[in-house]
Write an enzyme that holds these catalytic residues in place. Structure first.
Site, PDB file in Angstrom:
ATOM      1  N   PHE A 134      78.611  50.716  66.360  1.00  0.00           N
ATOM      2  CA  PHE A 134      79.170  51.256  64.647  1.00  0.00           C
ATOM      3  C   PHE A 134      78.602  53.075  65.459  1.00  0.00           C
ATOM      4  O   PHE A 134      76.889  52.970  65.472  1.00  0.00           O
ATOM      5  CB  PHE A 134      77.198  51.223  63.583  1.00  0.00           C
ATOM      6  CG  PHE A 134      77.501  51.771  62.348  1.00  0.00           C
ATOM      7  CD1 PHE A 134      78.129  52.018  61.910  1.00  0.00           C
ATOM      8  CD2 PHE A 134      76.184  52.597  62.829  1.00  0.00           C
ATOM      9  CE1 PHE A 134      77.567  52.628  60.143  1.00  0.00           C
ATOM     10  CE2 PHE A 134      75.431  53.524  61.983  1.00  0.00           C
ATOM     11  CZ  PHE A 134      76.737  53.478  60.519  1.00  0.00           C
ATOM     12  N   ASP A 205      72.526  44.897  67.916  1.00  0.00           N
ATOM     13  CA  ASP A 205      72.277  45.496  66.822  1.00  0.00           C
ATOM     14  C   ASP A 205      72.638  44.220  65.592  1.00  0.00           C
ATOM     15  O   ASP A 205      73.339  43.733  65.645  1.00  0.00           O
ATOM     16  CB  ASP A 205      72.795  46.639  66.217  1.00  0.00           C
ATOM     17  CG  ASP A 205      72.477  47.220  64.515  1.00  0.00           C
ATOM     18  OD1 ASP A 205      72.845  46.755  63.937  1.00  0.00           O
ATOM     19  OD2 ASP A 205      73.217  48.668  64.691  1.00  0.00           O
ATOM     20  N   TYR A 230      68.734  47.091  54.282  1.00  0.00           N
ATOM     21  CA  TYR A 230      69.140  48.251  52.991  1.00  0.00           C
ATOM     22  C   TYR A 230      70.844  47.054  52.680  1.00  0.00           C
ATOM     23  O   TYR A 230      71.269  47.613  51.319  1.00  0.00           O
ATOM     24  CB  TYR A 230      69.378  49.226  52.465  1.00  0.00           C
ATOM     25  CG  TYR A 230      69.881  50.246  53.781  1.00  0.00           C
ATOM     26  CD1 TYR A 230      71.288  50.005  54.366  1.00  0.00           C
ATOM     27  CD2 TYR A 230      69.329  50.645  54.710  1.00  0.00           C
ATOM     28  CE1 TYR A 230      71.806  50.630  55.586  1.00  0.00           C
ATOM     29  CE2 TYR A 230      69.608  51.115  55.894  1.00  0.00           C
ATOM     30  CZ  TYR A 230      70.554  51.504  56.073  1.00  0.00           C
ATOM     31  OH  TYR A 230      71.441  51.992  57.179  1.00  0.00           O
ATOM     32  N   LYS A 231      71.638  46.377  53.267  1.00  0.00           N
ATOM     33  CA  LYS A 231      72.646  45.229  53.507  1.00  0.00           C
ATOM     34  C   LYS A 231      71.980  44.520  52.796  1.00  0.00           C
ATOM     35  O   LYS A 231      71.993  44.358  50.784  1.00  0.00           O
ATOM     36  CB  LYS A 231      73.122  45.581  54.164  1.00  0.00           C
ATOM     37  CG  LYS A 231      73.507  46.527  55.170  1.00  0.00           C
ATOM     38  CD  LYS A 231      74.032  46.721  56.573  1.00  0.00           C
ATOM     39  CE  LYS A 231      74.289  47.565  57.600  1.00  0.00           C
ATOM     40  NZ  LYS A 231      74.955  48.571  56.397  1.00  0.00           N
ATOM     41  N   ARG A 379      86.749  47.638  52.808  1.00  0.00           N
ATOM     42  CA  ARG A 379      85.869  46.754  53.334  1.00  0.00           C
ATOM     43  C   ARG A 379      85.667  46.542  51.959  1.00  0.00           C
ATOM     44  O   ARG A 379      84.847  46.613  50.986  1.00  0.00           O
ATOM     45  CB  ARG A 379      84.667  47.170  54.069  1.00  0.00           C
ATOM     46  CG  ARG A 379      84.766  47.445  55.100  1.00  0.00           C
ATOM     47  CD  ARG A 379      83.607  47.515  56.199  1.00  0.00           C
ATOM     48  NE  ARG A 379      82.333  48.530  55.102  1.00  0.00           N
ATOM     49  CZ  ARG A 379      80.951  48.786  56.043  1.00  0.00           C
ATOM     50  NH1 ARG A 379      81.019  48.333  57.019  1.00  0.00           N
ATOM     51  NH2 ARG A 379      80.270  50.326  54.847  1.00  0.00           N
TER      52      ARG A 379
END
Ligand SMILES: Cc1ncc(COP(=O)(O)O)c(C=O)c1O
Length: 405
Positions: A134, A205, A230-231, A379
């Site tokens: 990322f 991560d 938050y995912k 996605r």
């Protein structure tokens, strides 16, 4: 769902029947899901748990509104929330309750853990990572490398370059468990072992894997890890992230953002810093309690579900999406980027298409929220807690409409 023939013969009614027999179907009722919207973006921002809405209101009204500052150490004991929520997260990470602390953002936590890792390998001057990580992770690694005069080595971690990069100068290997674009799962055990054999620390991560697939930080011998909530954990926009520090390192590890929250005796306001004994030393400043309230309610949902059933459903939703696209949509420009095998995949599927950006906008207009990533990638997040099999059927149908213009 496994054999192609079976999927070819599936109908929308079959998928409704599958939803009816889904052991975790009832969990969907715990979320606020706007009518008429197929939400396929839970890999970016999880949906709102009903209990989170109520909890934020209650904490604001009753705790902040009534007991005010008493709540830090008395009353609701806000001070303890970072470690309490860490302990609640631990089963989803394959960690011990005292190895996880909820604090700050993933980017800040990565800064803390990579700097801490480098300090544990004095004399070694290289950070090894993958160029497909990322971008925020790469920016942080790059700036830490610049700040300390280290070298950032970016190599394809699945290729032969990894062994060469992990030489006697390598201090830490930093990788993502699930690729944020393709959803491909990295071999956490294998890469961690390689790092250790080279004398380096392994830092992961797990933002895209926690709550989506099994994560076993303890069993794979990971040293340090970070991730966001938050995912798939549905903690809300910008909800606090977390740090994992293996128990065996906790006495010696030191992070650089040692604010007063990381002090062994924070309320004695001593002139000199003394690090808190355990993973608490990864805290920095005052935790945002309203955000913790939302996350606390969101994490309680996980206490009532069978994790194996959640992860199995995530895999089946992905299998179904990939299979139905192949069967129902004949577009030569649409190219799947995600692995076909469920156990090599996180909980989203990605496609490349020359008109990807436009297709995502068209899908939005048709009531399907998914996301676009550079360059030319769509996605589709398949959060198993609140997505149904029939939603996949409908979303693929609408993708077909978008493709047909
Ligand atoms: C894999 C990964 N790492 C780090 C981040 C950055 O997290 P934060 O914005 O909380 O710092 C994200 C954000 O989506 C991410 O997906």
């Amino acid at each position: 769902l496994e054999a192609t023939e079976e999927v070819t013969q599936l109908t929308r009614d079959d998928l409704c029947a599958l939803d009816a027999s889904d052991p975790i179907a009832a969990v969907r009722g715990e979320f606020v899901l706007p009518a008429g919207l197929l939400y396929l973006d839970g890999n970016s921002l999880g949906a709102l748990p009903r209990a989170a809405l109520d909890r934020v209101i209650a904490v604001t009204r009753d705790e902040w509104g009534q007991d005010l500052i008493r709540n830090w150490r008395g009353g609701a004991r806000w001070w303890d929330r970072p470690s309490e929520l860490g302990a609640r997260l631990a089963p989803l990470l394959g960690a011990r309750p005292d190895e996880v602390i909820v604090c700050d953002s993933t980017s800040i936590n990565l800064f803390k853990v990579i700097t801490a890792a480098l300090a544990m390998r004095p004399g070694r001057r290289a950070i090894v990572s993958d160029p497909n990580s990322f971008p925020s992770d790469l920016y942080i690694l790059e700036s830490v490398a610049d700040m300390l005069g280290h070298e950032l080595r970016l190599v394809d971690c699945r290729g032969p370059g990894l062994d060469a990069a992990l030489d006697g100068d390598a201090a830490a290997l930093v990788l993502s468990h699930v690729d944020y674009v393709t959803a491909e799962v990295e071999d956490m055990a294998g890469a961690t072992l390689k790092a250790h054999e080279a004398g380096a620390l392994a830092v992961w991560d797990v933002s895209h894997s926690v709550g989506a697939i099994p994560v076993n930080l303890g069993a794979t011998d990971v040293d340090l890890a970070v991730g966001c909530t938050y995912k798939y954990l549905n903690g809300g926009p910008g909800s606090p992230a977390f740090v994992f520090a293996a128990q065996r390192l906790q006495a010696e590890v030191r992070q650089p953002l040692s604010g007063w929250n990381a002090h062994a005796r924070p309320f004695s306001f001593e002139r000199d810093f003394v690090a808190a004994p355990g993973v608490e030393r990864f805290r920095t400043g005052t935790p945002p309690m309203l955000a913790y309230a939302a996350l606390e309610a969101a994490l309680e949902i996980w206490g009532g579900v069978d994790l194996a059933a959640v992860f199995e459903k995530g895999g089946r939703l992905g299998d179904l999406f990939l299979e139905l696209v192949e069967q129902r949509l004949a577009d030569p420009d649409l190219r799947a980027l995600s692995p076909r095998e469920a156990k090599r995949r996180g909980s989203h599927v990605a496609y490349r298409h020359p008109r990807a950006r436009e297709l995502i906008a068209d899908l939005d207009a048709l009531g399907v929220l998914a996301d676009y990533r550079e360059a030319g990638v769509m996605r589709f997040g398949l959060a198993p807690l609140y997505l149904r099999y029939v939603d996949v059927w409908d979303a693929v149908g609408l993708l077909g409409q978008a493709l047909a213009g």
